[in-house]
Design a protein around this motif. Sequence first.
Motif, PDB file in Angstrom:
ATOM      1  N   GLU A  14      11.878   8.320  -9.463  1.00 31.57           N
ATOM      2  CA  GLU A  14      11.186   7.374  -8.598  1.00 31.57           C
ATOM      3  C   GLU A  14      11.621   5.939  -8.887  1.00 31.57           C
ATOM      4  N   LEU A  15      11.730   5.609 -10.165  1.00 30.49           N
ATOM      5  CA  LEU A  15      12.137   4.251 -10.537  1.00 30.49           C
ATOM      6  C   LEU A  15      13.581   3.973 -10.132  1.00 30.49           C
ATOM      7  N   ILE A  16      14.468   4.952 -10.304  1.00 31.97           N
ATOM      8  CA  ILE A  16      15.868   4.779  -9.905  1.00 31.97           C
ATOM      9  C   ILE A  16      15.970   4.603  -8.387  1.00 31.97           C
ATOM     10  N   LEU A  59       0.828  -1.207   0.000  1.00 30.17           N
ATOM     11  CA  LEU A  59       0.000   0.000   0.000  1.00 30.17           C
ATOM     12  C   LEU A  59       0.863   1.259   0.000  1.00 30.17           C
ATOM     13  N   LEU A  60       1.949   1.257   0.752  1.00 27.81           N
ATOM     14  CA  LEU A  60       2.836   2.419   0.787  1.00 27.81           C
ATOM     15  C   LEU A  60       3.487   2.670  -0.566  1.00 27.81           C
ATOM     16  N   VAL A  61       3.886   1.610  -1.248  1.00 27.63           N
ATOM     17  CA  VAL A  61       4.485   1.770  -2.575  1.00 27.63           C
ATOM     18  C   VAL A  61       3.462   2.349  -3.549  1.00 27.63           C
ATOM     19  N   CYS A 111       2.840   6.025  -2.681  1.00 25.81           N
ATOM     20  CA  CYS A 111       3.951   6.907  -3.039  1.00 25.81           C
ATOM     21  C   CYS A 111       4.051   7.130  -4.545  1.00 25.81           C
ATOM     22  N   LEU A 112       3.625   6.169  -5.324  1.00 25.25           N
ATOM     23  CA  LEU A 112       3.764   6.281  -6.771  1.00 25.25           C
ATOM     24  C   LEU A 112       2.485   6.731  -7.474  1.00 25.25           C
ATOM     25  N   LYS A 113       1.418   6.965  -6.737  1.00 18.83           N
ATOM     26  CA  LYS A 113       0.132   7.272  -7.372  1.00 18.83           C
ATOM     27  C   LYS A 113       0.146   8.580  -8.148  1.00 18.83           C
TER      28      LYS A 113
END
Length: 108
Positions: free
Chosen positions: A71-73, A52-54, A57-59
Amino acid sequence: MTLWQQIVTILVVVLGTMLTRFLPFIVFPEGKTPPRFIAYLGTVLPHAVIGLLVVYCLKDAPFSAWHGLPELIAMAAVFALHKWKHNTLLSIGAGTAVYMALVQTWFR
């Protein structure tokens, strides 16, 4: 808020915090085996919370062109460092540092 309302609010928050901290130790004291469902939740919930946190954070990360690359790095750095050192705090701290360095320097 009046002074009385502030005091009552603080007391309610303290009571709620203490209740959520101490209730599991009162309900399931040491030496007493918790129910199977509670044990199952103890093994499953940490993974669900991290997932859920991931997602949270990426939403809002825009994954188009160069956007979303920091973000991906940073995610790759967290994953690689955690696989290497098996230290959650180090992984999260280093991932945050990598992300902030990328955002402040190369991806302005």
